[in-house]
Scaffold this motif. Sequence first.
Motif, PDB file in Angstrom:
ATOM      1  N   LEU A 117       0.808  -1.221   0.000  1.00  0.00           N
ATOM      2  CA  LEU A 117       0.000   0.000   0.000  1.00  0.00           C
ATOM      3  C   LEU A 117       0.840   1.270   0.000  1.00  0.00           C
ATOM      4  CD1 LEU A 117      -2.776  -0.975   2.589  1.00  0.00           C
ATOM      5  CD2 LEU A 117      -2.943  -0.970   0.097  1.00  0.00           C
ATOM      6  N   SER A 118       2.004   1.230   0.678  1.00  0.00           N
ATOM      7  CA  SER A 118       2.793   2.451   0.834  1.00  0.00           C
ATOM      8  C   SER A 118       3.326   2.991  -0.485  1.00  0.00           C
ATOM      9  CB  SER A 118       3.959   2.198   1.800  1.00  0.00           C
ATOM     10  OG  SER A 118       4.820   1.213   1.286  1.00  0.00           O
ATOM     11  N   ARG A 119       3.370   2.155  -1.515  1.00  0.00           N
ATOM     12  CA  ARG A 119       3.823   2.619  -2.816  1.00  0.00           C
ATOM     13  C   ARG A 119       2.670   3.087  -3.699  1.00  0.00           C
ATOM     14  NH1 ARG A 119       7.535  -2.249  -4.908  1.00  0.00           N
ATOM     15  NH2 ARG A 119       5.824  -3.440  -3.997  1.00  0.00           N
ATOM     16  N   ARG A 120       1.435   2.953  -3.198  1.00  0.00           N
ATOM     17  CA  ARG A 120       0.270   3.298  -4.004  1.00  0.00           C
ATOM     18  C   ARG A 120      -0.669   4.286  -3.333  1.00  0.00           C
ATOM     19  NH1 ARG A 120       2.105  -1.621  -4.921  1.00  0.00           N
ATOM     20  NH2 ARG A 120       2.065  -2.486  -7.041  1.00  0.00           N
ATOM     21  N   ILE A 121      -0.507   4.469  -2.027  1.00  0.00           N
ATOM     22  CA  ILE A 121      -1.366   5.380  -1.278  1.00  0.00           C
ATOM     23  C   ILE A 121      -0.489   6.439  -0.634  1.00  0.00           C
ATOM     24  CG2 ILE A 121      -2.978   5.569   0.667  1.00  0.00           C
ATOM     25  CD1 ILE A 121      -3.849   2.743   0.156  1.00  0.00           C
ATOM     26  N   PRO A 122      -0.887   7.706  -0.676  1.00  0.00           N
ATOM     27  CA  PRO A 122      -0.080   8.763  -0.051  1.00  0.00           C
ATOM     28  C   PRO A 122       0.203   8.464   1.413  1.00  0.00           C
ATOM     29  CG  PRO A 122      -1.809   9.725  -1.400  1.00  0.00           C
ATOM     30  CD  PRO A 122      -2.067   8.243  -1.369  1.00  0.00           C
ATOM     31  N   HIS A 123       1.396   8.855   1.827  1.00  0.00           N
ATOM     32  CA  HIS A 123       1.845   8.600   3.198  1.00  0.00           C
ATOM     33  C   HIS A 123       0.866   9.120   4.227  1.00  0.00           C
ATOM     34  CE1 HIS A 123       3.843  10.559   6.704  1.00  0.00           C
ATOM     35  NE2 HIS A 123       4.227   9.337   6.915  1.00  0.00           N
ATOM     36  N   ALA A 124       0.359  10.350   4.015  1.00  0.00           N
ATOM     37  CA  ALA A 124      -0.546  10.956   4.994  1.00  0.00           C
ATOM     38  C   ALA A 124      -1.828  10.142   5.146  1.00  0.00           C
ATOM     39  CB  ALA A 124      -0.882  12.389   4.578  1.00  0.00           C
ATOM     40  N   VAL A 125      -2.356   9.626   4.032  1.00  0.00           N
ATOM     41  CA  VAL A 125      -3.586   8.837   4.077  1.00  0.00           C
ATOM     42  C   VAL A 125      -3.345   7.524   4.808  1.00  0.00           C
ATOM     43  CG1 VAL A 125      -5.320   7.643   2.678  1.00  0.00           C
ATOM     44  CG2 VAL A 125      -4.454   9.875   1.962  1.00  0.00           C
ATOM     45  N   LEU A 126      -2.227   6.878   4.500  1.00  0.00           N
ATOM     46  CA  LEU A 126      -1.925   5.589   5.107  1.00  0.00           C
ATOM     47  C   LEU A 126      -1.724   5.720   6.613  1.00  0.00           C
ATOM     48  CD1 LEU A 126      -1.494   2.637   4.217  1.00  0.00           C
ATOM     49  CD2 LEU A 126       0.952   3.131   4.099  1.00  0.00           C
ATOM     50  N   SER A 127      -0.944   6.724   7.023  1.00  0.00           N
ATOM     51  CA  SER A 127      -0.676   6.890   8.453  1.00  0.00           C
ATOM     52  C   SER A 127      -1.920   7.342   9.206  1.00  0.00           C
ATOM     53  CB  SER A 127       0.461   7.896   8.656  1.00  0.00           C
ATOM     54  OG  SER A 127       0.116   9.162   8.132  1.00  0.00           O
ATOM     55  N   THR A 128      -2.709   8.234   8.604  1.00  0.00           N
ATOM     56  CA  THR A 128      -3.936   8.697   9.263  1.00  0.00           C
ATOM     57  C   THR A 128      -4.913   7.546   9.466  1.00  0.00           C
ATOM     58  OG1 THR A 128      -3.692  10.899   8.291  1.00  0.00           O
ATOM     59  CG2 THR A 128      -5.867  10.303   9.119  1.00  0.00           C
ATOM     60  N   THR A 129      -5.024   6.675   8.450  1.00  0.00           N
ATOM     61  CA  THR A 129      -5.880   5.497   8.573  1.00  0.00           C
ATOM     62  C   THR A 129      -5.398   4.593   9.711  1.00  0.00           C
ATOM     63  OG1 THR A 129      -6.352   5.552   6.197  1.00  0.00           O
ATOM     64  CG2 THR A 129      -6.811   3.498   7.358  1.00  0.00           C
ATOM     65  N   GLY A 130      -4.075   4.426   9.783  1.00  0.00           N
ATOM     66  CA  GLY A 130      -3.529   3.604  10.857  1.00  0.00           C
ATOM     67  C   GLY A 130      -3.797   4.184  12.226  1.00  0.00           C
ATOM     68  N   PHE A 131      -3.613   5.507  12.380  1.00  0.00           N
ATOM     69  CA  PHE A 131      -3.879   6.146  13.666  1.00  0.00           C
ATOM     70  C   PHE A 131      -5.351   6.034  14.057  1.00  0.00           C
ATOM     71  CE2 PHE A 131       0.168   8.634  13.396  1.00  0.00           C
ATOM     72  CZ  PHE A 131       0.632   8.295  14.652  1.00  0.00           C
ATOM     73  N   LEU A 132      -6.237   6.245  13.095  1.00  0.00           N
ATOM     74  CA  LEU A 132      -7.659   6.143  13.378  1.00  0.00           C
ATOM     75  C   LEU A 132      -8.012   4.738  13.856  1.00  0.00           C
ATOM     76  CD1 LEU A 132     -10.474   7.452  13.280  1.00  0.00           C
ATOM     77  CD2 LEU A 132     -10.652   6.694  10.900  1.00  0.00           C
ATOM     78  N   GLY A 133      -7.451   3.728  13.175  1.00  0.00           N
ATOM     79  CA  GLY A 133      -7.704   2.358  13.592  1.00  0.00           C
ATOM     80  C   GLY A 133      -7.169   2.081  14.986  1.00  0.00           C
ATOM     81  N   CYS A 134      -5.972   2.607  15.303  1.00  0.00           N
ATOM     82  CA  CYS A 134      -5.386   2.400  16.634  1.00  0.00           C
ATOM     83  C   CYS A 134      -6.268   2.987  17.725  1.00  0.00           C
ATOM     84  CB  CYS A 134      -3.992   3.038  16.694  1.00  0.00           C
ATOM     85  SG  CYS A 134      -2.701   2.101  15.829  1.00  0.00           S
ATOM     86  N   VAL A 135      -6.785   4.187  17.505  1.00  0.00           N
ATOM     87  CA  VAL A 135      -7.614   4.851  18.515  1.00  0.00           C
ATOM     88  C   VAL A 135      -8.890   4.061  18.769  1.00  0.00           C
ATOM     89  CG1 VAL A 135      -8.975   6.911  19.006  1.00  0.00           C
ATOM     90  CG2 VAL A 135      -6.686   7.142  18.028  1.00  0.00           C
ATOM     91  N   ILE A 136      -9.576   3.676  17.698  1.00  0.00           N
ATOM     92  CA  ILE A 136     -10.850   2.965  17.829  1.00  0.00           C
ATOM     93  C   ILE A 136     -10.655   1.600  18.480  1.00  0.00           C
ATOM     94  CG2 ILE A 136     -12.763   1.924  16.555  1.00  0.00           C
ATOM     95  CD1 ILE A 136     -12.452   4.171  14.500  1.00  0.00           C
ATOM     96  N   LEU A 137      -9.644   0.879  18.015  1.00  0.00           N
ATOM     97  CA  LEU A 137      -9.425  -0.482  18.513  1.00  0.00           C
ATOM     98  C   LEU A 137      -8.886  -0.493  19.943  1.00  0.00           C
ATOM     99  CD1 LEU A 137      -7.997  -1.940  15.206  1.00  0.00           C
ATOM    100  CD2 LEU A 137     -10.147  -2.606  16.295  1.00  0.00           C
ATOM    101  N   LEU A 138      -8.049   0.495  20.291  1.00  0.00           N
ATOM    102  CA  LEU A 138      -7.568   0.576  21.668  1.00  0.00           C
ATOM    103  C   LEU A 138      -8.721   0.878  22.615  1.00  0.00           C
ATOM    104  CD1 LEU A 138      -5.297   0.517  23.704  1.00  0.00           C
ATOM    105  CD2 LEU A 138      -4.786   2.896  23.149  1.00  0.00           C
ATOM    106  N   ALA A 139      -9.636   1.734  22.199  1.00  0.00           N
ATOM    107  CA  ALA A 139     -10.825   2.018  23.013  1.00  0.00           C
ATOM    108  C   ALA A 139     -11.682   0.761  23.172  1.00  0.00           C
ATOM    109  CB  ALA A 139     -11.633   3.141  22.379  1.00  0.00           C
TER     110      ALA A 139
END
Length: 418
Positions: A264-286
Amino acid sequence: MLSFTRFWSRVAQNALNFALVLLIVDETGKAFLSSLLVLALVVPSTVAGIIAGTAADTFPKRILVFLGDITRAAVCIAFVRSDTSAAAYYLVAIALSTFGQFATTAEGAILPAIVKREDLARANAISHAVGGAAQLIGLGVLTPVVLRLIDSPDALFIICAVLFTLAAFQALAIGRLQKPVRAEVGGQVSGHWWSAGWRAMRADPAVMHAAIELTLISTALIILSGLIPTFISDVLDMPVDLGALILTPAAIGVVLGLRVAGFLSRRIPHAVLSTTGFLGCVILLAALTFTNQIAEFLGGYGMFSWLNSISIGSFDGGGALAMLIVAPLGFAYALVQVAGQTVINDRVPLHLQGRVNATQSAMAAIASSAPVLAAGALADLIGVVPVMALLAAAIGVVAVTNVRPLRERPAERHAALQ
């Protein structure tokens, strides 16, 4: 060889980290003291890490990896020959972390030197997958088997000494491939040696942004590591060593996430990939924080009624749901790690890789120093669930704050061109 030496040294390091936490928990039973042990494993990144980063950019990297691993093996032997006590656990943790900085920092600086630029994302994914597999074996297999079935901390430290020694000699075979052709940008950095990594990061906004992301996710993981023993015993109501097996799917999620993240990192902008990861971390940690309440709620619906029928000793629906949650949590963590590390490897000159990576690690250590102790103290005072909920909220707030400047830069550049 780089993957082999990383794997065996990380199996040993993860096994020892977990063993030291278990020994402290058995000795004291306090979340604050287990958090203090986590801090003892992290703090050396601030001083020894910067020195190790400079050494990795100056001296032969394979020799540094060898010395870092063989010294950790010596620490294990010294522990076996000494009298065990709570103070000894902290001293061993500090020694392992300090000498480990030289090995891990040199390993990180080797990778971009022997991998083509277009393959960096895939190489970083493989590297983190190796770490995830080592974590799974060290935490989920080696430590529980040796400490609980054999009931011998000395045996575990001897096994880890052998693994460190194996990794040390494998390190001598790293880097015999022809170096890839790579155009370097920027010359030698002037000023103090200990601030070269910081100046290199500040010179490139994209690198600084990636470093902040890695710092944030590393800080959250460090704080969470101090809380997990209390979470397992108080929330999941299980012994810490057995409860840790419930959380091992996180390592599987990391491995799978890294396999996908490299693509994915070669096809999706870095900001989108990292933001998606952070959002998932917040929701799943909760969700992990309130796993018992969510399991009880979902158990009232037909398709989730099986959660109510799980009762194997103290393992119930809450524990089963926790196993389901931590796998995608590890996946989300992998997205952030690969996105951020690939930016650093791609944009930072080779002669500064060690110092930049060490500076980023120091940032995470400094950022987590006070919070990890505060989280442990609060967990003893008000319980681990409110503290983990607060951690999830804090990650979300800081992540949003870090994303905003990145979004504003394109608009600023456009205005400047006008």
